[in-house]
Design a protein around this motif. Structure first.
Motif, PDB file in Angstrom:
ATOM      1  N   THR A   2       0.831  -1.190   0.000  1.00 18.38           N
ATOM      2  CA  THR A   2       0.000   0.000   0.000  1.00 18.38           C
ATOM      3  C   THR A   2       0.869   1.244   0.000  1.00 18.38           C
ATOM      4  N   GLU A   3       0.236   2.364  -0.328  1.00 15.33           N
ATOM      5  CA  GLU A   3       0.987   3.611  -0.388  1.00 15.33           C
ATOM      6  C   GLU A   3       1.564   4.000   0.967  1.00 15.33           C
ATOM      7  N   GLU A   4       0.963   3.515   2.071  1.00  9.92           N
ATOM      8  CA  GLU A   4       1.459   3.859   3.398  1.00  9.92           C
ATOM      9  C   GLU A   4       2.854   3.302   3.644  1.00  9.92           C
ATOM     10  N   GLN A   5       3.258   2.292   2.884  1.00  4.10           N
ATOM     11  CA  GLN A   5       4.578   1.705   3.068  1.00  4.10           C
ATOM     12  C   GLN A   5       5.658   2.482   2.320  1.00  4.10           C
ATOM     13  N   LEU A   6       5.257   3.499   1.603  1.00  2.00           N
ATOM     14  CA  LEU A   6       6.219   4.391   0.956  1.00  2.00           C
ATOM     15  C   LEU A   6       6.420   5.596   1.865  1.00  2.00           C
ATOM     16  N   THR A   7       7.609   6.183   1.800  1.00  2.00           N
ATOM     17  CA  THR A   7       7.831   7.423   2.541  1.00  2.00           C
ATOM     18  C   THR A   7       7.053   8.544   1.855  1.00  2.00           C
ATOM     19  N   ALA A   8       6.929   9.656   2.540  1.00  2.00           N
ATOM     20  CA  ALA A   8       6.207  10.803   1.966  1.00  2.00           C
ATOM     21  C   ALA A   8       6.846  11.232   0.653  1.00  2.00           C
ATOM     22  N   ARG A   9       8.170  11.315   0.608  1.00  2.00           N
ATOM     23  CA  ARG A   9       8.832  11.736  -0.633  1.00  2.00           C
ATOM     24  C   ARG A   9       8.676  10.687  -1.714  1.00  2.00           C
ATOM     25  N   GLU A  10       8.733   9.408  -1.348  1.00  2.00           N
ATOM     26  CA  GLU A  10       8.523   8.367  -2.349  1.00  2.00           C
ATOM     27  C   GLU A  10       7.121   8.466  -2.937  1.00  2.00           C
ATOM     28  N   ARG A  11       6.117   8.761  -2.100  1.00  2.00           N
ATOM     29  CA  ARG A  11       4.751   8.941  -2.611  1.00  2.00           C
ATOM     30  C   ARG A  11       4.685  10.125  -3.564  1.00  2.00           C
ATOM     31  N   GLU A  12       5.318  11.242  -3.164  1.00  2.00           N
ATOM     32  CA  GLU A  12       5.335  12.426  -4.048  1.00  2.00           C
ATOM     33  C   GLU A  12       5.993  12.085  -5.378  1.00  2.00           C
ATOM     34  N   ALA A  13       7.144  11.430  -5.314  1.00  2.00           N
ATOM     35  CA  ALA A  13       7.872  11.071  -6.529  1.00  2.00           C
ATOM     36  C   ALA A  13       7.056  10.090  -7.367  1.00  2.00           C
ATOM     37  N   ALA A  14       6.419   9.119  -6.725  1.00  2.00           N
ATOM     38  CA  ALA A  14       5.616   8.129  -7.451  1.00  2.00           C
ATOM     39  C   ALA A  14       4.499   8.807  -8.233  1.00  2.00           C
ATOM     40  N   VAL A  15       3.850   9.777  -7.616  1.00  2.00           N
ATOM     41  CA  VAL A  15       2.759  10.490  -8.295  1.00  2.00           C
ATOM     42  C   VAL A  15       3.300  11.258  -9.501  1.00  2.00           C
ATOM     43  N   GLU A  29      11.320  19.431  -9.344  1.00  2.00           N
ATOM     44  CA  GLU A  29      10.074  19.713  -8.624  1.00  2.00           C
ATOM     45  C   GLU A  29      10.221  19.483  -7.115  1.00  2.00           C
ATOM     46  N   LEU A  30      10.963  18.451  -6.733  1.00  2.00           N
ATOM     47  CA  LEU A  30      11.130  18.120  -5.314  1.00  2.00           C
ATOM     48  C   LEU A  30      12.402  18.719  -4.713  1.00  2.00           C
ATOM     49  N   ALA A  31      13.153  19.469  -5.518  1.00  2.00           N
ATOM     50  CA  ALA A  31      14.375  20.145  -5.085  1.00  2.00           C
ATOM     51  C   ALA A  31      15.387  19.171  -4.491  1.00  2.00           C
ATOM     52  N   VAL A  32      15.618  18.067  -5.229  1.00  2.00           N
ATOM     53  CA  VAL A  32      16.641  17.091  -4.843  1.00  2.00           C
ATOM     54  C   VAL A  32      17.461  16.771  -6.081  1.00  2.00           C
ATOM     55  N   SER A  33      18.518  16.007  -5.886  1.00  2.00           N
ATOM     56  CA  SER A  33      19.382  15.682  -7.013  1.00  2.00           C
ATOM     57  C   SER A  33      18.768  14.581  -7.879  1.00  2.00           C
ATOM     58  N   ASP A  40      15.246   6.852  -5.410  1.00  2.00           N
ATOM     59  CA  ASP A  40      13.855   6.798  -4.936  1.00  2.00           C
ATOM     60  C   ASP A  40      12.998   5.964  -5.883  1.00  2.00           C
ATOM     61  N   ARG A  41      13.167   6.198  -7.164  1.00  2.00           N
ATOM     62  CA  ARG A  41      12.355   5.464  -8.151  1.00  2.00           C
ATOM     63  C   ARG A  41      12.633   3.970  -8.066  1.00  2.00           C
ATOM     64  N   ALA A  42      13.899   3.603  -7.942  1.00  2.00           N
ATOM     65  CA  ALA A  42      14.248   2.186  -7.819  1.00  2.00           C
ATOM     66  C   ALA A  42      13.627   1.580  -6.557  1.00  2.00           C
ATOM     67  N   ARG A  43      13.679   2.317  -5.455  1.00  2.00           N
ATOM     68  CA  ARG A  43      13.093   1.848  -4.194  1.00  2.00           C
ATOM     69  C   ARG A  43      11.578   1.708  -4.295  1.00  2.00           C
ATOM     70  N   ILE A  44      10.941   2.689  -4.918  1.00  2.00           N
ATOM     71  CA  ILE A  44       9.484   2.649  -5.108  1.00  2.00           C
ATOM     72  C   ILE A  44       9.101   1.392  -5.882  1.00  2.00           C
ATOM     73  N   MET A  45       9.764   1.181  -6.989  1.00  2.00           N
ATOM     74  CA  MET A  45       9.442   0.044  -7.839  1.00  2.00           C
ATOM     75  C   MET A  45       9.689  -1.273  -7.094  1.00  2.00           C
ATOM     76  N   ARG A  46      10.770  -1.343  -6.344  1.00  3.93           N
ATOM     77  CA  ARG A  46      11.087  -2.556  -5.584  1.00  3.93           C
ATOM     78  C   ARG A  46      10.046  -2.787  -4.488  1.00  3.93           C
TER      79      ARG A  46
END
Length: 67
Positions: A2-15, A29-33, A40-46
């Motif tokens: 579920t989305e709750e298992q993602l961090t807040a930034r991972e949820r933002e990035a996923a969207v 957009e998220l002011a990160v490198s 983050d994307r790799a972690r989200i997908m995993r």
């Protein structure tokens, strides 16, 4: 997973990724490198057990994250 298992930034990035933003655009957009977003994307997908961007779009739709 579920989305709750993602961090807040991972949820933002996923969207943003699900909306079609490129990694460079998400980073800006998220002011990160770019490397941070790539990780983050790799972690989200995993965490979600996904292998393609299209699967992430379907996941985000199913979880009501896209308008």
């Amino acid at each position: 997973m579920t989305e709750e298992q993602l961090t807040a930034r991972e949820r933002e990035a996923a969207v943003l990724i699900a909306y079609g933003y490129r990694n460079e655009d998400v980073a800006r957009e998220l002011a990160v490198s770019l490397r941070t977003i790539e990780g983050d994307r790799a972690r989200i997908m995993r965490k979600l057990g996904l292998s393609q961007r299209s699967e992430l779009v379907h996941w985000a739709l199913d979880h009501g994250l896209l308008r």
